[in-house]
Design a protein around this motif. Structure first.
Motif: not given
Length: 150
Positions: A87-99
């Protein structure tokens, strides 16, 4: 629409649909926003940057709790933490991939001129600013350490 208004709207929807997991996560965010607004010097407002840090802190707390619950074989509590994180991550910007993180860290290392693990502080300082809200600090630190020790 501010984060607080978005949370309130979603809370109403979650209450109507009786979605307890979503409601619990939204209430946690709302409580942190209220706490941040009433802190001395806040002036009753939370900046967009402050909201981002607040959300990151909430996710980090839940991930730490999740790790503990998994070690203690408390799947019931671990499931609640996973639901709140989602739920909380819905409000965060998209996370970058490891690459993506690895490529950006390599360019930061080149910019800073880091050559050994002793330069980790310089690299992490620049990386923290660049990845604010877009990547987990533990992942970034692991990649930096790996690349500097080569």
């Amino acid at each position: 629409m501010s984060l607080e208004q978005e949370i309130m709207t979603r809370m109403k929807d979650a209450m109507k649909s009786k979605d307890e997991d979503t409601l619990r996560g939204l209430r946690a965010i709302k409580a942190e926003i209220i706490k941040a607004k009433t802190e001395p010097g806040a002036g009753g407002e939370v900046s967009a940057e402050g909201e981002l840090k607040l959300l990151q802190r909430l996710v980090k707390q839940r991930k730490d709790s999740l790790e503990i619950f998994e070690k203690q074989n408390r799947e019931d509590l671990a499931q609640k933490e996973r639901a709140e994180i989602a739920v909380i991550e819905q409000f965060l910007p998209k996370q970058l991939s490891e690459e993506e993180i690895r490529a950006a860290v390599q360019s930061i290392i080149a910019q800073v001129g880091a050559t050994s693990p002793a330069d980790m502080g310089k690299v992490m300082g620049a990386a923290t600013k660049e990845f604010a809200g877009k990547a987990d600090g533990k992942i970034v630190a692991g990649i930096v350490k790996e690349l500097l020790s080569k």
